[in-house]
Design a protein around this motif. Structure first.
Motif, PDB file in Angstrom:
ATOM      1  N   LEU A  67      75.122  76.538  25.234  1.00 57.55           N
ATOM      2  CA  LEU A  67      74.643  77.657  24.319  1.00 57.55           C
ATOM      3  C   LEU A  67      74.979  77.212  23.053  1.00 57.55           C
ATOM      4  CD1 LEU A  67      76.174  80.718  26.325  1.00 57.55           C
ATOM      5  CD2 LEU A  67      74.103  79.978  26.709  1.00 57.55           C
ATOM      6  N   ALA A  68      74.061  77.152  22.108  1.00 60.15           N
ATOM      7  CA  ALA A  68      73.897  76.714  20.998  1.00 60.15           C
ATOM      8  C   ALA A  68      74.607  77.484  20.018  1.00 60.15           C
ATOM      9  CB  ALA A  68      72.576  76.183  20.395  1.00 60.15           C
ATOM     10  N   THR A  69      75.803  78.052  20.178  1.00 58.00           N
ATOM     11  CA  THR A  69      76.720  78.835  19.476  1.00 58.00           C
ATOM     12  C   THR A  69      78.132  78.341  19.430  1.00 58.00           C
ATOM     13  OG1 THR A  69      77.047  81.071  18.818  1.00 58.00           O
ATOM     14  CG2 THR A  69      76.860  80.470  21.062  1.00 58.00           C
ATOM     15  N   ARG A  70      78.953  78.627  18.331  1.00 60.70           N
ATOM     16  CA  ARG A  70      80.519  78.867  18.417  1.00 60.70           C
ATOM     17  C   ARG A  70      80.936  79.917  18.498  1.00 60.70           C
ATOM     18  NH1 ARG A  70      78.967  74.042  15.386  1.00 60.70           N
ATOM     19  NH2 ARG A  70      80.107  72.400  16.666  1.00 60.70           N
ATOM     20  N   ASN A  71      79.928  81.124  18.590  1.00 55.88           N
ATOM     21  CA  ASN A  71      80.502  82.563  18.465  1.00 55.88           C
ATOM     22  C   ASN A  71      81.006  83.097  19.735  1.00 55.88           C
ATOM     23  OD1 ASN A  71      80.210  85.474  18.544  1.00 55.88           O
ATOM     24  ND2 ASN A  71      79.297  85.597  16.664  1.00 55.88           N
ATOM     25  N   LYS A  72      82.374  83.222  19.924  1.00 57.11           N
ATOM     26  CA  LYS A  72      82.947  83.399  21.234  1.00 57.11           C
ATOM     27  C   LYS A  72      82.464  84.751  21.532  1.00 57.11           C
ATOM     28  CE  LYS A  72      87.166  80.979  20.127  1.00 57.11           C
ATOM     29  NZ  LYS A  72      86.566  79.657  20.539  1.00 57.11           N
ATOM     30  N   GLY A  73      81.786  85.790  20.914  1.00 54.22           N
ATOM     31  CA  GLY A  73      81.481  86.999  21.391  1.00 54.22           C
ATOM     32  C   GLY A  73      79.989  86.528  22.210  1.00 54.22           C
ATOM     33  N   LYS A  74      79.213  85.876  21.597  1.00 55.64           N
ATOM     34  CA  LYS A  74      77.865  85.441  22.190  1.00 55.64           C
ATOM     35  C   LYS A  74      78.123  84.851  23.420  1.00 55.64           C
ATOM     36  CE  LYS A  74      74.582  85.434  18.193  1.00 55.64           C
ATOM     37  NZ  LYS A  74      73.692  84.493  17.505  1.00 55.64           N
ATOM     38  N   ILE A  75      79.051  83.904  23.518  1.00 58.43           N
ATOM     39  CA  ILE A  75      79.307  82.937  24.684  1.00 58.43           C
ATOM     40  C   ILE A  75      79.820  84.001  25.651  1.00 58.43           C
ATOM     41  CG2 ILE A  75      80.786  81.192  25.267  1.00 58.43           C
ATOM     42  CD1 ILE A  75      80.689  79.715  22.734  1.00 58.43           C
ATOM     43  N   ALA A  76      80.732  84.823  25.499  1.00 59.70           N
ATOM     44  CA  ALA A  76      81.315  85.812  26.378  1.00 59.70           C
ATOM     45  C   ALA A  76      80.182  86.268  27.221  1.00 59.70           C
ATOM     46  CB  ALA A  76      82.361  86.394  25.922  1.00 59.70           C
ATOM     47  N   GLU A  77      79.187  87.074  26.110  1.00 55.17           N
ATOM     48  CA  GLU A  77      78.195  88.014  26.763  1.00 55.17           C
ATOM     49  C   GLU A  77      77.162  87.113  27.476  1.00 55.17           C
ATOM     50  OE1 GLU A  77      76.280  89.826  23.592  1.00 55.17           O
ATOM     51  OE2 GLU A  77      77.793  91.212  23.023  1.00 55.17           O
ATOM     52  N   LEU A  78      76.784  86.130  27.187  1.00 57.15           N
ATOM     53  CA  LEU A  78      75.814  85.111  27.753  1.00 57.15           C
ATOM     54  C   LEU A  78      76.376  84.923  28.861  1.00 57.15           C
ATOM     55  CD1 LEU A  78      73.969  83.295  24.728  1.00 57.15           C
ATOM     56  CD2 LEU A  78      73.299  85.450  26.079  1.00 57.15           C
ATOM     57  N   SER A  79      77.515  84.295  29.055  1.00 58.76           N
ATOM     58  CA  SER A  79      78.226  83.558  30.146  1.00 58.76           C
ATOM     59  C   SER A  79      78.063  84.677  31.295  1.00 58.76           C
ATOM     60  CB  SER A  79      79.280  83.237  29.772  1.00 58.76           C
ATOM     61  OG  SER A  79      79.512  82.122  28.823  1.00 58.76           O
ATOM     62  N   GLN A  80      78.403  85.790  30.804  1.00 56.41           N
ATOM     63  CA  GLN A  80      78.490  86.897  32.063  1.00 56.41           C
ATOM     64  C   GLN A  80      77.151  87.107  32.545  1.00 56.41           C
ATOM     65  OE1 GLN A  80      79.661  90.802  30.728  1.00 56.41           O
ATOM     66  NE2 GLN A  80      80.696  91.192  32.781  1.00 56.41           N
ATOM     67  N   MET A  81      76.340  87.021  31.686  1.00 56.04           N
ATOM     68  CA  MET A  81      74.879  87.383  32.203  1.00 56.04           C
ATOM     69  C   MET A  81      74.377  86.377  33.110  1.00 56.04           C
ATOM     70  SD  MET A  81      72.977  89.726  29.032  1.00 56.04           S
ATOM     71  CE  MET A  81      73.676  89.013  27.638  1.00 56.04           C
ATOM     72  N   LEU A  82      74.816  85.248  32.748  1.00 55.21           N
ATOM     73  CA  LEU A  82      74.232  83.724  33.649  1.00 55.21           C
ATOM     74  C   LEU A  82      74.903  83.642  34.849  1.00 55.21           C
ATOM     75  CD1 LEU A  82      73.510  81.611  30.543  1.00 55.21           C
ATOM     76  CD2 LEU A  82      71.957  82.078  32.211  1.00 55.21           C
ATOM     77  N   GLU A  83      75.675  84.543  35.164  1.00 59.58           N
ATOM     78  CA  GLU A  83      76.589  84.300  36.393  1.00 59.58           C
ATOM     79  C   GLU A  83      75.633  84.585  37.509  1.00 59.58           C
ATOM     80  OE1 GLU A  83      79.722  87.199  36.348  1.00 59.58           O
ATOM     81  OE2 GLU A  83      80.958  85.947  35.104  1.00 59.58           O
ATOM     82  N   GLY A  84      75.908  83.660  38.607  1.00 62.18           N
ATOM     83  CA  GLY A  84      74.921  83.738  39.910  1.00 62.18           C
ATOM     84  C   GLY A  84      73.882  82.561  39.810  1.00 62.18           C
TER      85      GLY A  84
END
Length: 202
Positions: A6-23
């Motif tokens: 994920l081309a970001t260092r924004n921890k909020g974005k990483i957390a959101e996107l990681s959760q949605m990519l689960e599975g």
């Protein structure tokens, strides 16, 4: 396990996107895992251009598929601002608090019915070979006169969800993912992900 960046260092974005990519059986890395990659200047004039700049740069630097998003807030009463400049709306050294304060100042005296706004997101996956997958999403709402809520980041305390009437910063992460511009863009991206992943030879 395959990895995407994920081309970001924004921890909020990483957390959101990681959760949605689960599975999807993907290891999700942020730019913090690649300290050699410096700041990527967002010189585009649209959300898609900025997402492409970031994703291409990270894919080339890491040799991995990179997913970048560019998103921002469009407020109708001020001509769609802050738009692509949302993160740096209040100038050099911008913070969420300063950006929110500037937005409230720009809307001072604007009645509730004219404070319509939307979050918009373009999400782009780029493989090292240049193949792309692009998706977008929008979240309609309006701008409150005062912040409320402790969840989220950016303009979340001021943005009122049109459907629920609650501030974005009052929503749980699950509720926000279900409604948000980023959630909609990612779901559209993931709908086409299997075919894209096959094309890039992973």
């Amino acid at each position: 396990m395959a990895a995407v960046v994920l081309a970001t260092r924004n921890k909020g974005k990483i957390a959101e996107l990681s959760q949605m990519l689960e599975g999807f059986e993907l290891e999700v890395l942020g730019l913090d895992a690649f300290p050699e990659i410096g700041e990527i200047e967002e010189t585009g004039t649209t959300f898609e251009e900025n997402a492409r700049i970031k994703a291409q740069a990270v894919a080339q630097a890491t040799g991995l598929v990179a997913v970048a998003d560019d998103s921002g807030l469009e407020v109708d009463a001020i001509g769609g601002a802050p738009g692509v400049y949302s993160a740096r709306y209040s100038g050099e050294g911008a913070t969420d608090a300063r950006n929110n304060a500037k937005l409230l100042g720009a809307l001072d005296g604007v009645p509730a019915e004219r404070r319509t706004a939307r979050f918009r997101c373009v999400m782009l996956a780029c493989a090292p070979g240049g193949e792309e997958l692009v998706a977008d999403g929008a979240w309609e709402g309006h701008i409150a006169e005062a912040p409320r809520g402790d969840n989220g980041f950016g303009y979340d305390p001021l943005f009122v969800d049109l459907e629920s009437g609650r501030h974005s910063a009052e929503l749980t992460r699950e509720e926000k993912n279900a409604r948000s511009h980023r959630g909609k863009a990612l779901r559209r991206l993931l709908a086409d992900w299997p075919a894209f992943w096959t094309r890039v030879g992973r």
